[in-house]
Enzyme design. Sequence first.
Site, short mmCIF file in Angstrom:
data_model
loop_
_atom_site.label_atom_id
_atom_site.label_comp_id
_atom_site.label_asym_id
_atom_site.label_seq_id
_atom_site.Cartn_x
_atom_site.Cartn_y
_atom_site.Cartn_z
CD GLU A 167 7.72 51.02 38.03
OE1 GLU A 167 7.89 51.56 36.77
OE2 GLU A 167 8.67 50.66 38.61
CD GLU B 269 10.31 47.06 39.14
OE1 GLU B 269 11.14 47.89 38.75
OE2 GLU B 269 9.15 46.86 38.53
#
Length: 444
Positions: free
Chosen positions: A170, A353
């Site tokens: 991320e 995720e």
Amino acid sequence: MSTISLPDESPMLRREFTYGVATSSFQIEGATESRIPCIWDTFCAQPNTIADSSNGDLACEHVKYWQQDVAMIADLGVDAYRLSIAWGRVMNEDGSANVQGLQFYKDLVTALRQKNIKVFVTLYHWDLPQYLEAQGGWLNRDTAYAFALYADVVSNALGEQVYSYATLNEPFCSAYLGYEEGIHAPGKVGQAYGRQAAHHLLLAHGLAMQALRHNVPNSLCGIVLNFSTAYSATDSQADIDAARMGDEYHNHWYIQPLLEGTYPDVMSQIGVDAQPHIAPGDMDIIAQKNDFIGVNYYTRAVYRSDGEGWFEQVVPQGHALTAMGWEIVPDAFTKLLVELDQRYDLPPIYITENGAAFDDRLVAGEVVDQQRIDYFNSHLRAVDNAIKQGVDIRGYFAWSLMDNFEWALGYSKRFGIVYVDYATQQRTLKHSALAYKAMLSNRL
Ligand code: IFM
């Protein structure tokens, strides 16, 4: 106890589809004494940064309890475990390798392999060594080269025992939350900072990919990106344009350079002073072939016009919320995956995720987290829908294996399928873990 199930004909019921659980180093490891400090140690020590004034000193004490944790992961029946390496546990400040730190991860990887669990390593899940931050952190181009050296050391040490290497987790969060909004470490504020950090992170990804290609040609190498599907608050053209800009600025800023070697056009709408410095050749380094892209999805984002040609995010309404205040919108997950597939020539996708925080309570040895089971059910179906619409998705990782340090929210938010009593370090499988386990054992 209710179950997690998929439609009978779902491709996700096949054995080739990889199911896993995920964690990250700073969020679970503890054992700060055996690594050099990172930016999150520093950030936590500052006042008013972490909701419960906590830090990562103990977390889940995973460095101490890792063998028990591996047994727990194996007991769930997952195919894979996604973990991250703490940069400052394996590298010393002088650029040499920390032999004991590397040995910790070697032992961990070996133990997982012995249990037939594929290991997905993320090299950078936000814990930049503090000494690099002191030299400018991700605002300093040299950090990208330091990262490539670190990737070289780790991939040489762990080799192809690791099934998959992701360079970054991320980069949006590292750049935007850490250097633009300042709500994550290192707490810098400014658009120019955020945009420059993003560019150096992407450059670091490209440079590290070169080392990975050389050292581990048979491992699956790529990057993990997070996305919040963009919606407009109303049907007005101004809000629709705002949603498009929000999407470009927060989502496509990180994926378009990887796949097309360019930044989105929205870059021309930010001030010249905020535009990142891009050296000749950078975009070619960034746009290397990825074996996979990891997609992290939790919720959507709703935008409206700020009345001045830019966008602003509105407070979500109309859907149930998780304990994070995030809307539960599984259809937005399908929409995201299908739209990414339509827009880009994507490599295979792993959902690296997906999950939710709820206010879990341990009562008489049980955690009845029905809302989390419902979340997994609806989001697995959303992935199934995307696959049926042609998106090449190969795996799904629940976030998270166990409750852990939720960054600026400390230990106040529980994302685990395993409950952690931080006072005793006792782990208890929540009903969601039991449901995940049952679903995995019922596969074809
Ligand atoms: O806990 C984080 C994780 O570290 C990165 N992705 C989002 C999760 C939930 O906020």
